[in-house]
Design a protein around this motif. Structure first.
Motif, mmCIF file in Angstrom:
data_model
loop_
_atom_site.group_PDB
_atom_site.id
_atom_site.type_symbol
_atom_site.label_atom_id
_atom_site.label_comp_id
_atom_site.label_asym_id
_atom_site.label_seq_id
_atom_site.Cartn_x
_atom_site.Cartn_y
_atom_site.Cartn_z
ATOM 1 N N THR A 15 0.826 -1.204 0.000
ATOM 2 C CA THR A 15 0.000 0.000 0.000
ATOM 3 C C THR A 15 0.863 1.257 0.000
ATOM 4 N N ILE A 16 1.921 1.252 0.791
ATOM 5 C CA ILE A 16 2.809 2.418 0.836
ATOM 6 C C ILE A 16 3.497 2.629 -0.508
ATOM 7 N N ILE A 17 3.982 1.537 -1.097
ATOM 8 C CA ILE A 17 4.629 1.647 -2.415
ATOM 9 C C ILE A 17 3.632 2.142 -3.449
ATOM 10 N N TRP A 18 2.424 1.638 -3.423
ATOM 11 C CA TRP A 18 1.384 2.067 -4.356
ATOM 12 C C TRP A 18 1.082 3.548 -4.179
ATOM 13 N N PHE A 19 0.990 4.007 -2.935
ATOM 14 C CA PHE A 19 0.714 5.408 -2.649
ATOM 15 C C PHE A 19 1.828 6.307 -3.183
ATOM 16 N N ILE A 20 3.077 5.929 -2.926
ATOM 17 C CA ILE A 20 4.215 6.750 -3.375
ATOM 18 C C ILE A 20 4.255 6.827 -4.897
ATOM 19 N N ARG A 21 4.055 5.709 -5.563
ATOM 20 C CA ARG A 21 4.067 5.709 -7.033
ATOM 21 C C ARG A 21 2.927 6.545 -7.597
ATOM 22 N N ASP A 22 1.754 6.476 -6.952
ATOM 23 C CA ASP A 22 0.614 7.260 -7.408
ATOM 24 C C ASP A 22 0.858 8.756 -7.223
ATOM 25 N N GLU A 23 1.479 9.136 -6.106
ATOM 26 C CA GLU A 23 1.794 10.547 -5.879
ATOM 27 C C GLU A 23 2.807 11.058 -6.909
ATOM 28 N N LYS A 24 3.809 10.258 -7.228
ATOM 29 C CA LYS A 24 4.778 10.660 -8.251
ATOM 30 C C LYS A 24 4.097 10.817 -9.602
#
Length: 80
Positions: A15-24
């Motif tokens: 979830t954290i990785i998904w969130f960071i990639r989505d923000e980028k």
């Protein structure tokens, strides 16, 4: 029990990785939209070089120092 903790941590990390990639991705899209706006309005923001006039001389420098009125004012001011 251990596999449940491992599964929970796996979900958290994913979830954290998904969130960071989505923000980028969102930042990149916003930057692309700004670039498209500047591209569409290019004449407003495009740099235009201005040729300097080579024959225009800089203004002459003052070499005399203080004028006589300024000297008398300073003398009167210092006597007070």
């Amino acid at each position: 029990m251990a596999w449940e903790l491992l599964a929970m941590w796996g979900i958290v990390v994913a979830t954290i990785i998904w969130f960071i990639r989505d923000e980028k991705r969102l930042r990149a899209e916003a930057e692309l939209q700004r670039a498209a706006y500047y591209y569409a309005h290019a004449p407003k923001y495009r740099h235009v070089t201005v040729e300097r006039a080579a024959e225009a001389a800089p203004p002459p420098r003052r070499t005399g120092g203080l004028s006589s009125e300024q000297r008398t004012f300073i003398k009167e001011f210092s006597n007070r």
